[in-house]
Design an enzyme around this catalytic site. Structure first.
Site: not given
Length: 282
Positions: A61, A137, A155, A157
């Site tokens: 992060h 989305d 950030d 997946t």
């Protein structure tokens, strides 16, 4: 003792002992679990893939946030795509020049669950008055919004399921269109030792759109396979080549406390091993 087996890569995986299952739920978008592990404390996984842990999240992060933030030097409007655990948001709110932060997360359940079971990730950042939280989305948002940003952080997946579109040319183009002059786009881009095609494809797409596109590296213990690459893209060629003295001045003036990020680490992160450079160049 129960074992959690991650199988992100065919023929190889990592296992975690599950001291206690904290939460498990099938959301409309993905299967979410949070469990306790003696080495990493609380661990969150989505669809069987480790997303974050309490013990090492600060590395990821801090580097995904502070490298572009201090390189830019005067952030006013920032956009986070994904990041439902709140870690990126926690680091962004530390920058006092920021006037607005828009966060677009597809899954409200991830936010609610992490606020309850991983509270140190966000550390109250979801209550910051500068935040505009949008449940949508990410691709839909960037392709339809009229807002413009100094920094966009994806950030997301890995490029499977809901995250697949966030590695597409159309997404990168839409993000470019949302950037202000001199703005920066960054994104997680996997561990190239195990996911080389992901890096090569992202590199080709970003290089076709931005004047300055490259990657920088960080090693996060729970993301196995060595160095993870973080995408960097901007039309300001000079912003990546900021001096350590200027970075140090900005860092000190900010009074932000970090556990991994330093100005020296910032610059060194862009010096990548040969095998990664070869993947980037195709």
């Amino acid at each position: 003792m129960k074992i959690f087996r991650e199988a992100l890569t065919q023929g190889y995986g990592q296992t975690f002992s599950v001291n206690k299952m904290i939460f498990e739920h099938k959301t409309p978008h993905q299967h979410l679990v949070i469990f306790e592990n003696e080495r990493f404390a609380r661990v969150m996984a989505l669809d069987g893939i480790i997303q974050t842990t309490e013990r090492d999240e600060f590395i990821y992060h801090e580097m995904l946030t502070h490298v572009p933030a201090f390189a830019h030097g005067n952030l006013q409007n920032a956009l986070i795509i994904g990041g439902g655990d709140g870690g990126i948001l926690r680091e962004l709110v530390k920058h006092k020049t920021i006037q607005t932060i828009t966060q677009v997360e597809i899954d409200q359940t991830v936010i609610d669950t992490c606020r309850e079971y991983l509270p140190n990730h966000s550390h109250g950042a979801f209550d910051d008055p500068r935040l505009d939280l949008v449940i949508d989305d990410g691709m839909n948002f960037v392709s339809s919004t009229n807002r413009r940003f100094d920094l966009i952080i994806s950030d997301c997946t890995d490029p499977v399921g809901p995250g697949e579109v966030l590695f597409s040319t159309s997404f990168y183009q839409a993000c470019k269109d949302c950037l202000r002059e001199g703005g920066i786009f960054v994104a997680q881009n996997g561990v190239p030792f195990f996911q080389p095609e992901e890096l090569t494809q992202s590199s080709k797409k970003l290089q076709s759109l931005f004047t300055d596109s490259t990657f920088y590296g960080v090693a996060v213990p729970s993301y196995v396979g060595g160095i993870m690459t973080l995408a960097w893209a901007t039309d300001n060629r000079s912003i990546r080549h900021i001096t350590v003295d200027k970075l140090t001045m900005r860092f000190q003036e900010s009074a932000i406390e970090t556990h991994y990020y330093t100005p020296e680490v910032h610059l060194a992160a862009f010096s990548l091993p040969g095998y990664i450079n070869r993947l980037i160049s195709g």
